[in-house]
Write a protein that holds these residues in place. Sequence first.
Motif, PDB file in Angstrom:
ATOM      1  N   SER A  62     -19.369  27.726  -4.967  1.00 28.94           N
ATOM      2  CA  SER A  62     -20.444  28.138  -4.050  1.00 28.94           C
ATOM      3  C   SER A  62     -21.561  27.103  -4.019  1.00 28.94           C
ATOM      4  O   SER A  62     -22.120  26.811  -2.955  1.00 28.94           O
ATOM      5  N   ASP A  98     -23.935  34.540  -4.463  1.00 32.34           N
ATOM      6  CA  ASP A  98     -23.808  33.696  -3.279  1.00 32.34           C
ATOM      7  C   ASP A  98     -24.894  34.037  -2.279  1.00 32.34           C
ATOM      8  O   ASP A  98     -25.522  33.168  -1.700  1.00 32.34           O
ATOM      9  N   GLU A 147     -14.270  29.240   0.723  1.00 30.18           N
ATOM     10  CA  GLU A 147     -14.308  29.213  -0.747  1.00 30.18           C
ATOM     11  C   GLU A 147     -13.388  30.294  -1.291  1.00 30.18           C
ATOM     12  O   GLU A 147     -13.470  31.454  -0.903  1.00 30.18           O
TER      13      GLU A 147
HETATM   14 MG   LIG Z   1     -18.697  31.501  -5.638  1.00 37.10          MG
END
Ligand SMILES: [Mg+2]
Length: 317
Positions: A62, A98, A147
């Motif tokens: 992230s 995040d 991701e």
């Molecule tokens: Mg992450």
Amino acid sequence: MPPDLQSWVDRLRAGDSLALARAISTVENHAPGWSGLLKALFPHSGHARVIGLTGAPGAGKSTLVDHLAGHYRKENRTVGIIAVDPTSPYSGGAILGDRIRMQEHFADPGIYIRSMATRGSLGGLARATADVSTVLDASGRDLVLIETVGVGQDEVDVVRLADITVVILVPGMGDDVQSIKAGIMEIADIFVINKCDHEGAERVEREIRALQSLDLRHDGWTPPIVKTVASEGQGIGELVAAIREFDANLQTGNHANKRSIQNWEARLTAMLRDALLEKARQQLPGAALTRYAAEIAARQRDPYTLVEEIVGKLEEK
Ligand SMILES: [Mg+2]
Ligand SMILES: Nc1nc2c(ncn2[C@@H]2O[C@H](COP(=O)(O)OP(=O)(O)OP(=O)(O)O)[C@@H](O)[C@H]2O)c(=O)[nH]1
């Protein structure tokens, strides 16, 4: 096309983030109208660069995505981010983390962030991620960053749909390269060794080089190894350069086209499997599979004949 669908598509393509959010939810959940929407959007897709980033939990994915997004925004390119978060032990916290980290981007309409945790839904995670990526692509995003935690087959399938795959490793943590599945090693176009402020980066690098000497790739590209300290923003420029170089290589010698065809073959196979399974399920009475399974376990029935019968019925219709 129905006029309301047309206006939805128009708004989405004009950058309306509400229309985009609604489209993503519809597609992710297979809500009514999902396939009509994707049919309408597909012709507008194919322009975004899709970059998949995968690595162990906490590897710094992230943080890297955040820096990459910031970098591309400075180049005035628009970014869509999909954080695939299927592994329940981490999801709540990770998604929250995040969110907080990405907060500074929230004011920027040039970045759209979406977390997904859809394991178990119809057709699985890879399907949902691929479709959401298509929606972002059709909305005109220049880059789509995905991701995902690189642990299971699902995650390998997720990054397989990317144009460019970045595998993130970290020193120590018992996270030796050997323990990373060969499947993930093979799909890496670029390696990142993050957390180079910790000891052991050289060892990870040696291990990657040793594996590379086995020559797992067929396109002649040797994945570069980029060292980063994502939390300090170190090495981001090098990563961007590596991505650019791989992209340039992809555009020469028909590689991009070959890869695209390969990806679509895999995706098409998965879509067909999902659709056929869905159709078979619809034709069977509720709980039939469980009852059949009990009969098979008791040797009252054989599974080979049963599958032939079910598939035969599909063919008749
Ligand atoms: Mg992450
Ligand atoms: N020391 C150090 N810490 C880092 C580095 N990069 C990221 N971190 C920290 O590592 C932690 C995890 O970073 P994330 O970016 O959330 O990692 P992730 O791979 O997205 O994690 P999950 O999504 O939970 O799998 C955070 O506390 C980061 O600040 C680095 O290069 N060095």
